[in-house]
Design an enzyme around this catalytic site. Structure first.
Site, PDB file in Angstrom:
ATOM      1  N   ARG A 140       2.391  29.597  14.918  1.00 15.59           N
ATOM      2  CA  ARG A 140       1.476  30.601  14.377  1.00 15.59           C
ATOM      3  C   ARG A 140       2.070  31.150  13.082  1.00 15.59           C
ATOM      4  NH1 ARG A 140       2.223  31.771  19.950  1.00 15.59           N
ATOM      5  NH2 ARG A 140       0.310  31.549  21.209  1.00 15.59           N
ATOM      6  N   LYS A 162       3.650  35.316  21.060  1.00 12.81           N
ATOM      7  CA  LYS A 162       2.881  36.473  21.509  1.00 12.81           C
ATOM      8  C   LYS A 162       3.492  37.054  22.779  1.00 12.81           C
ATOM      9  CE  LYS A 162      -1.669  35.307  19.629  1.00 12.81           C
ATOM     10  NZ  LYS A 162      -3.090  35.014  19.960  1.00 12.81           N
ATOM     11  N   HIS A 216      -4.834  28.151  11.073  1.00 12.77           N
ATOM     12  CA  HIS A 216      -5.042  27.866  12.487  1.00 12.77           C
ATOM     13  C   HIS A 216      -5.453  26.407  12.705  1.00 12.77           C
ATOM     14  CE1 HIS A 216      -4.688  29.898  16.244  1.00 12.77           C
ATOM     15  NE2 HIS A 216      -5.848  29.473  16.693  1.00 12.77           N
ATOM     16  N   ARG A 219      -2.477  24.358  13.332  1.00 13.94           N
ATOM     17  CA  ARG A 219      -2.022  24.463  14.722  1.00 13.94           C
ATOM     18  C   ARG A 219      -2.877  23.584  15.638  1.00 13.94           C
ATOM     19  NH1 ARG A 219       0.795  27.786  18.381  1.00 13.94           N
ATOM     20  NH2 ARG A 219      -0.658  28.891  19.745  1.00 13.94           N
ATOM     21  N   HIS A 242       1.374  28.419  25.065  1.00 10.17           N
ATOM     22  CA  HIS A 242       0.259  28.871  25.882  1.00 10.17           C
ATOM     23  C   HIS A 242       0.692  29.047  27.328  1.00 10.17           C
ATOM     24  CE1 HIS A 242      -2.633  26.825  22.818  1.00 10.17           C
ATOM     25  NE2 HIS A 242      -2.317  28.052  22.456  1.00 10.17           N
ATOM     26  N   TYR A 251      -7.472  23.857  21.867  1.00 13.42           N
ATOM     27  CA  TYR A 251      -6.741  23.455  20.667  1.00 13.42           C
ATOM     28  C   TYR A 251      -6.716  21.946  20.487  1.00 13.42           C
ATOM     29  CZ  TYR A 251      -4.842  28.136  19.858  1.00 13.42           C
ATOM     30  OH  TYR A 251      -4.704  29.469  19.569  1.00 13.42           O
TER      31      TYR A 251
END
Length: 267
Positions: A140, A162, A216, A219, A242, A251
């Site tokens: 990211r 995250k 993005h 990614r 994830h 994705y």
């Protein structure tokens, strides 16, 4: 120079000049030039373009994803529209090209030919490192901003994602490895606690990428390519950071041969 190339060259030059005059980004212009070079292989004379050679150029590459085909078709339509508006061709065959359907709600990876073109255009340095970290490593923008020497162990990069969750991402490009290792700190130094901010990294990538492609989508490309090569959804999810495979599926653009393989296995 072949006869076809000598016929195409002045027309393409004038078309690209018109894009520059319209203020299009340099990388967008390179993208148009890239796909028009492909078109020349299937249409020897730009003044005799027709729906047949346009469709042939779009369908001959079996490795092109729907996103790649849509990107190329958009360039072809822009070119034939310009040709017709300038009176160089009597009709606009691009109007006959069907809309390219891309499944809704699924991954939108930047096409490999575009990423390869960008990487070939950028020597070792900040721009290339950003493209590799996004398109090959799947980071990211906030994670790219904080890449640091202290987080690299051999070829393994420790990434805090995250929610403060840490994961390990292999860095296989030798030049990128060396750049991280030799920096003695953050790979992208700046004013946000010593590194660039995520917003600034996003801005840099938006300037690097052609129109319609974002950080993005790099990614998404990493996830799609990783799954295509392994068919291991759990490992791809671990690479991208994830917690659930359902997230990873958003994705990944399913490889064209996957359904055929499933059908053969079921038969």
């Amino acid at each position: 120079m072949t006869e076809a190339a000598s016929t195409w060259r002045p027309v393409v030059r004038d078309y690209l000049d018109s894009l520059r005059a319209a203020g299009r980004r340099p990388l967008t212009i390179r993208l148009h030039e890239h796909y028009l070079r492909h078109l020349q292989r299937y249409a020897r004379d730009p003044f005799n373009l027709n729906i047949g050679n346009l469709e042939r150029a779009l369908t001959v590459r079996r490795d092109w994803t729907p996103e790649t085909i849509r990107s190329a078709a958009s360039v072809f339509r822009g070119f034939t529209k310009w040709m017709h508006a300038r009176g160089l061709i009597p009709t606009d065959p691009g109007l006959l090209l069907p809309a390219v359907r891309v499944p809704a709600g699924v991954a939108r990876p930047i096409p490999d030919p575009i990423l390869d073109m960008l990487l070939s255009a950028h020597p070792p340095g900040r721009s290339r490192w950003l493209l590799l970290l996004g398109g090959h490593c799947g980071l990211r923008v906030a994670e790219m901003a904080q890449v640091s020497t202290r987080n690299l162990d051999g070829d393994l990069l420790f990434v805090v994602g995250k929610g403060g969750k840490e994961r390990i991402v292999p860095v296989l490009d030798a030049d990128l490895q060396a750049a991280i290792r030799s920096g003695g700190g953050y790979l992208f130094p700046g004013r946000a606690d010593g590194h660039l901010s995520a917003g600034y990294v996003s801005k840099l990538l938006s300037e690097l990428l052609p129109e319609h492609w974002t950080a993005h989508t790099l990614r998404h490309r990493a996830g799609t390519a990783a799954y295509r090569g392994t068919r291991d959804i759990l490992a791809v999810g671990r690479l991208l950071g994830h917690a659930k495979p359902e997230t990873t599926m958003r994705y990944i653009q399913l490889p064209a041969d996957a359904l055929y393989a499933v059908a053969r296995a079921a038969a």
